[in-house]
Design an enzyme around this catalytic site. Structure first.
Site, PDB file in Angstrom:
ATOM      1  N   HIS A   1      46.773  33.016  49.914  1.00  0.00           N
ATOM      2  CA  HIS A   1      47.883  34.092  49.178  1.00  0.00           C
ATOM      3  C   HIS A   1      47.162  35.357  49.128  1.00  0.00           C
ATOM      4  O   HIS A   1      47.635  36.017  48.886  1.00  0.00           O
ATOM      5  CB  HIS A   1      46.923  33.768  47.479  1.00  0.00           C
TER       6      HIS A   1
ATOM      7  N   ASP B   1      50.989  38.725  43.021  1.00  0.00           N
ATOM      8  CA  ASP B   1      49.199  39.398  42.723  1.00  0.00           C
ATOM      9  C   ASP B   1      49.339  41.017  42.781  1.00  0.00           C
ATOM     10  O   ASP B   1      48.684  41.372  41.971  1.00  0.00           O
ATOM     11  CB  ASP B   1      48.556  38.617  43.551  1.00  0.00           C
TER      12      ASP B   1
ATOM     13  N   LYS C   1      36.618  32.183  42.743  1.00  0.00           N
ATOM     14  CA  LYS C   1      36.007  33.791  41.793  1.00  0.00           C
ATOM     15  C   LYS C   1      34.946  32.867  41.178  1.00  0.00           C
ATOM     16  O   LYS C   1      33.979  33.434  40.792  1.00  0.00           O
ATOM     17  CB  LYS C   1      36.974  34.933  41.352  1.00  0.00           C
TER      18      LYS C   1
ATOM     19  N   HIS D   1      36.601  33.686  48.148  1.00  0.00           N
ATOM     20  CA  HIS D   1      37.655  32.737  46.598  1.00  0.00           C
ATOM     21  C   HIS D   1      38.404  31.711  47.471  1.00  0.00           C
ATOM     22  O   HIS D   1      39.001  30.721  46.606  1.00  0.00           O
ATOM     23  CB  HIS D   1      36.705  34.103  45.561  1.00  0.00           C
TER      24      HIS D   1
END
Length: 423
Positions: free
Chosen positions: A347, A376, A298, A323
């Site tokens: 992820h 997350d 990011k 990202h």
């Protein structure tokens, strides 16, 4: 049949010769000191015999000859001691000269020949060869002589002894006995000298072999120390690199007040889940590190998109969804991150295959990446956002249950929910 003569490797011949010369010189000097003192004692004893009338200056006899022999022994010992002092060895590494080699050999020759002369004269007194025997064995034990040199010296002394006693010994029985005994003596003395010389060679070879092995071990240890130093430097550099990257990740979160501490919380959730699943310590470390850096990509997302309060449009979503790949590229040059590059990249994959960037599905998604996906999501739900307030952990667990099989791995979600319910 192996040869009885040991052969030294060529590279050791000179060093062995120097050691033999040094030992013979030092031992001969010590023996000369003893013989000088003995000669003084013998001369004093001869003078006592003179006072008792056992011999006279004007009459040639065995006792008179013995006196002269003792004087010669004393003078020779004294001269040898003076020469050995002039050419003395002051240190182990002192350069050896021909004098040192010559003096040691000369001393051995003199003692053996001299002892044979004493035994020849003894035929006039006691019919014994004791001095010849003592001198021969003493030199065999005291000095290291090469076989060819020792056999030459012993043979010469034996010839001199045989000639001498043949002229001086009138008793044939004693003469025959001395012939036989002298032959046995010379053979024994030479064999003893030869054996001790070979033992010295064996000892020298063993010593050099041990030194060589010790040097190899020392070199190996030095190599290990050097490798260990380089490894420590590499580990230190690795730690510094990790610190820089983790600091960079923390700096990234400071760009958005709503996501500050996000990576740290995701790391804690992921580590808790890894421990619940019973993963190895190595996998737990990998999960924790990957979670710390999962959003590092990011850093390449414009602040206007990253901090936008409203919903993102399609073009902005395309940029935001890049990202994970950016994060993988950033970490691809870091040796410590190579094990978890797939975790960073995947992820945001979904269990049903609708995630990004590669649309992986089910078991095709790396197992540790599926753990971070859940961690997350939990932090995203329980954290405050510009477009909604934070939710409770119970609410997050309900959302996880709803997303089982679609967004999340059902078995991992179930383990996470049960760990909270158990607590």
């Amino acid at each position: 049949m192996p040869s009885p003569f040991l052969k030294l490797p060529d590279k050791y011949e000179q060093e062995f010769a120097n050691e033999i010369v040094r030992l013979n010189f030092l031992r001969s000097r010590n023996l000369a000191m003893v013989l000088f003192l003995l000669s003084v004692f013998f001369i004093f004893s001869d003078l006592v015999n003179y006072q008792e009338g056992l011999w006279h200056w004007d009459t040639l006899s065995g006792y008179l000859i013995l006196f002269y022999i003792h004087v010669v022994l004393g003078l020779f010992s004294l001269v040898f001691l003076l020469l050995s002092w002039i050419h003395r060895l002051k240190s182990e590494d002192q350069q050896l000269t021909r004098w040192h080699a010559s003096l040691g050999t000369l001393f051995s020759c003199f003692i053996i020949l001299f002892s044979s002369c004493i035994s020849i004269n003894d035929q006039l007194l006691h019919n014994q060869i004791t001095a010849f025997m003592l001198g021969s064995i003493l030199i065999a034990v005291n000095n290291y002589l090469k076989p060819i040199i020792s056999i030459t010296i012993y043979a010469s002394s034996w010839v001199l002894f045989i000639i001498g006693i043949t002229f001086l010994q009138s008793d044939l029985d004693v003469l025959k006995g001395n012939y036989l005994n002298s032959i046995l003596l010379i053979v024994f003395a030479w064999f003893l000298s030869f054996t001790l010389y070979n033992i010295k060679i064996q000892d020298f070879i063993s010593q050099k072999t041990i030194q060589q092995k010790n040097k190899e071990v020392e070199d190996y240890n030095n190599d290990l120390i050097e490798i260990n130093d380089r490894l420590e430097e590499s580990l230190q550099a690795l730690d510094e690199t990790q610190n820089v990257i983790f600091t960079l990740a923390s700096a990234l979160e400071s760009k958005d007040t709503y996501t500050r501490g996000h990576s740290e919380r995701v790391s804690n959730y992921a580590l808790q889940l890894a421990q619940t699943l019973g993963l190895s310590v190595s996998d737990q470390q990998t999960v924790w590190r990957a979670a710390q850096l999962h959003d590092i990509g990011k850093i390449g997302i414009p602040d206007a998109i990253l901090n936008k309060s409203g919903k993102l449009n399609e073009e902005e979503w395309e940029i935001m969804r890049s990202h994970p790949e950016m994060g993988e590229n950033i970490c691809s040059t870091l040796s410590f991150a190579r094990d978890f590059l797939p975790i960073i990249r995947h992820h945001h994959e979904r269990f049903d295959g609708t995630g990004y960037p590669d649309g992986l599905k089910g078991e095709g998604i790396p197992f540790l990446a599926r753990i971070i996906t859940i961690a997350d999501a939990v932090d995203a739900i329980t954290s405050h956002r510009s477009y909604r307030p934070s939710r409770t952990i119970d609410y997050a667990l309900e959302e996880l249950a709803i997303g089982k099989g679609s967004q999340f791995d059902p078995s991992i979600v179930q383990a996470f929910i049960e760990s909270f319910n158990y607590a």
